[in-house]
Design an enzyme around this catalytic site. Structure first.
Site, PDB file in Angstrom:
ATOM      1  N   GLY A   3       0.827  -1.403   0.081  1.00 17.34           N
ATOM      2  CA  GLY A   3      -0.096   0.115  -0.031  1.00 17.34           C
ATOM      3  C   GLY A   3       0.853   1.266  -0.059  1.00 17.34           C
ATOM      4  N   SER A  61       1.332   8.282   2.224  1.00 16.06           N
ATOM      5  CA  SER A  61       0.899   6.973   2.838  1.00 16.06           C
ATOM      6  C   SER A  61       1.728   6.631   4.003  1.00 16.06           C
ATOM      7  CB  SER A  61       1.128   5.894   1.449  1.00 16.06           C
ATOM      8  OG  SER A  61       0.609   6.119   0.061  1.00 16.06           O
ATOM      9  N   ILE A  62       0.919   6.005   4.881  1.00 15.92           N
ATOM     10  CA  ILE A  62       1.425   5.536   5.883  1.00 15.92           C
ATOM     11  C   ILE A  62       2.393   4.477   5.897  1.00 15.92           C
ATOM     12  CG2 ILE A  62       0.941   4.283   8.002  1.00 15.92           C
ATOM     13  CD1 ILE A  62      -1.628   5.864   8.517  1.00 15.92           C
ATOM     14  N   ILE A 122      -4.212  -1.399   3.429  1.00 18.28           N
ATOM     15  CA  ILE A 122      -5.167  -1.462   2.223  1.00 18.28           C
ATOM     16  C   ILE A 122      -6.679  -0.980   2.481  1.00 18.28           C
ATOM     17  CG2 ILE A 122      -5.891  -2.940   0.408  1.00 18.28           C
ATOM     18  CD1 ILE A 122      -3.538  -4.766   0.615  1.00 18.28           C
ATOM     19  N   TYR A 160      -8.993   1.594  12.041  1.00 19.15           N
ATOM     20  CA  TYR A 160      -9.532   2.779  12.651  1.00 19.15           C
ATOM     21  C   TYR A 160     -10.506   2.528  13.879  1.00 19.15           C
ATOM     22  CZ  TYR A 160     -11.156   7.382  12.795  1.00 19.15           C
ATOM     23  OH  TYR A 160     -11.784   8.967  13.324  1.00 19.15           O
ATOM     24  N   TYR A 205     -18.032   7.544   7.795  1.00 20.06           N
ATOM     25  CA  TYR A 205     -17.162   6.620   7.584  1.00 20.06           C
ATOM     26  C   TYR A 205     -17.533   5.200   6.653  1.00 20.06           C
ATOM     27  CZ  TYR A 205     -12.570   4.407   8.500  1.00 20.06           C
ATOM     28  OH  TYR A 205     -11.397   3.674   8.334  1.00 20.06           O
ATOM     29  N   LYS A 219     -13.668  -2.330   8.896  1.00 15.56           N
ATOM     30  CA  LYS A 219     -12.401  -2.387   9.824  1.00 15.56           C
ATOM     31  C   LYS A 219     -12.660  -3.106  10.708  1.00 15.56           C
ATOM     32  CE  LYS A 219      -9.728   0.782   8.199  1.00 15.56           C
ATOM     33  NZ  LYS A 219      -8.444   0.225   7.420  1.00 15.56           N
TER      34      LYS A 219
END
Length: 288
Positions: free
Chosen positions: A15, A21-22, A95, A150, A160, A167
């Protein structure tokens, strides 16, 4: 500053689309800490993003793979082990994608084909990654797998949408597979619940800038940055956290344990006598 926490370790990072991007930050930090790694993304993301640029910077390779495709994942692990010279020690699953969010479908009016895509890309892909790795015996004993989550997996956040369901499933997979992989091969599996972070994916959430500001006001330590999330990932990849598994770990400045902060309350009081500008759908969804 490097502590050589990952000296000699091998990894795969999913990703890393661009410098926001993290996953990009995690790959850079892992490299700084002494790891060798491969990068992976979908073919479309590889064409549109800057993954190859990061691969060149880290003196490694970027392997095209669709994380929802088991054959692609099988090739990814085999190619990575060949390129890195052995089994994998850590994996980052970063992702997430929701067509319902992109198309601005309200949660009470989801397109279920879109929902299936959301769940497959954002959560079921994690199971596919783990199942593929296990069948190939691709991860070393005491290896570590981390996926980014999250707090919306536990609490409701306006906008969201079906990503919250994804998640929640992601975290459940980490627990269920964490038990199996832990007992069999001592592989650790955890999720990190990160603060709202300005990334390409995060910015697609309705009202994201307001959410970012609210979380900053609510969190006693403020929002965790992408760089700080990367630091946390490195600790979970390292040998310092060998007995940490099946956990959802919050890296959010304390937000997840807050009810109301003074800063958030003061901001709320300032707007008490102002009309809410909730957009054209306000009447239709006035209970949101």
């Amino acid at each position: 500053m490097s502590y050589n926490l990952l000296q000699g370790k091998r990894g795969i990072v999913f990703g890393a689309l661009n410098p926001d991007s993290i996953a990009w930050k995690v790959a850079e930090r892992a490299h700084e800490e002494g790891a060798t790694l491969t990068l992976t993304n979908t073919a479309v993301a590889m064409r549109m993003g800057e993954t190859q640029k990061l691969a060149e910077k880290l003196n490694t390779i970027a392997i095209s793979a669709d994380a929802t495709n088991v054959e692609d994942l099988n090739n990814l692990f085999i190619q990575s082990m060949e390129a890195l010279g052995g089994k994998i020690d850590f994996v980052l699953h970063s992702i997430g994608m929701s067509p319902n969010v992109r198309k601005e479908r309200h949660y009470s009016d989801l397109d279920y084909n879109y929902l299936n895509k959301t769940l497959d890309v954002s959560a079921v892909s994690f199971h596919k990654v783990l199942q593929t790795a296990r069948k190939l015996d691709a991860i070393n004993e005491w290896g570590s797998v981390v996926a980014l989550s999250y707090v919306a997996a536990q609490r409701t956040f306006y906008g969201y949408n079906d990503m919250a369901d994804a998640k929640a499933l992601l975290e459940s997979i980490a627990r269920s597979f964490g038990y199996i992989y832990g007992r069999e091969r001592r592989v650790r599996i955890n999720t990190i619940s990160q603060s709202p972070t300005i990334t390409t994916a995060g910015s697609g959430v309705a009202g994201f800038n307001r959410l970012l500001d609210f979380a900053e006001r609510m969190s006693p330590l403020g929002n965790a940055t992408a760089e700080e999330c990367a630091d946390y990932c490195i600790t979970l990849f390292s040998d310092l956290t060998r007995k940490v598994t099946m956990q959802n770990l919050f890296n959010d400045g304390g937000f997840s344990n807050m009810g109301m902060s003074l800063r958030a309350l003061q901001q709320y009081e300032k707007g008490l006598h102002e009309d809410c500008e909730c957009g054209p759908a306000a009447e239709e969804h006035h209970f949101d």
